[in-house]
Scaffold this motif. Structure first.
Motif: not given
Length: 151
Positions: A29, A31-35, A38
């Protein structure tokens, strides 16, 4: 690159299968918010991490349910450069035929970009051209080494 593929062929196949399972996908990803990340199960993330380390791949991406790209090496600047990757695509031959028809109807197309499948060493072929390149070297059925270069 072909030696690396044959040495780790089962790992490349597994990377392909996991990628196709998720469809529009890239890993790791951004970053950690990458959908995209997820949606990946914890088990698959762990396996992807292991397979990426084993194969030397930088990033795996899948834009649809048929083509998987595995970035292996990049060079250059933001305005020019290139990359090499492993590509699984059952349709590249059709795409190249379509491109060749475009070149046949307008030969100036080849002044801007060359697209071809070749059995030759991709770096040697690239040295013959001063235009943008999309070169594919077959490894096995539907698997290719792809060299892309922008001038």
């Amino acid at each position: 690159m072909s030696d690396n593929f044959y040495l780790h062929e089962s790992a490349f196949e597994r990377l392909k299968n996991i990628s196709l399972k998720y469809g529009n996908f890239h890993y790791p990803p951004y970053d950690e918010t990458d959908s995209s990340a997820c949606a990946v199960s914890a088990k698959d993330k762990k396996e992807l991490d292991s397979l990426i380390r084993k194969t030397g791949v930088i990033r795996v991406s899948c834009d649809d349910s048929t083509e998987v790209c595995m970035l292996f090496h990049t060079w250059g600047l933001s305005v020019s450069g290139g990359y090499k990757e492993y590509v699984y695509t059952p349709y590249i031959e059709d795409n190249i035929k379509k491109y060749n028809k475009e070149v046949a109807s307008d030969s100036t197309t080849e002044m801007y970009i060359v697209q071809k499948i070749t059995e030759e060493d991709l770096n040697q072929v690239a040295q013959r051209y001063s235009v943008n390149l999309e070169l594919y070297r077959p490894i096995k059925t539907a698997w290719y080494i792809h060299l892309s270069r922008e001038n």
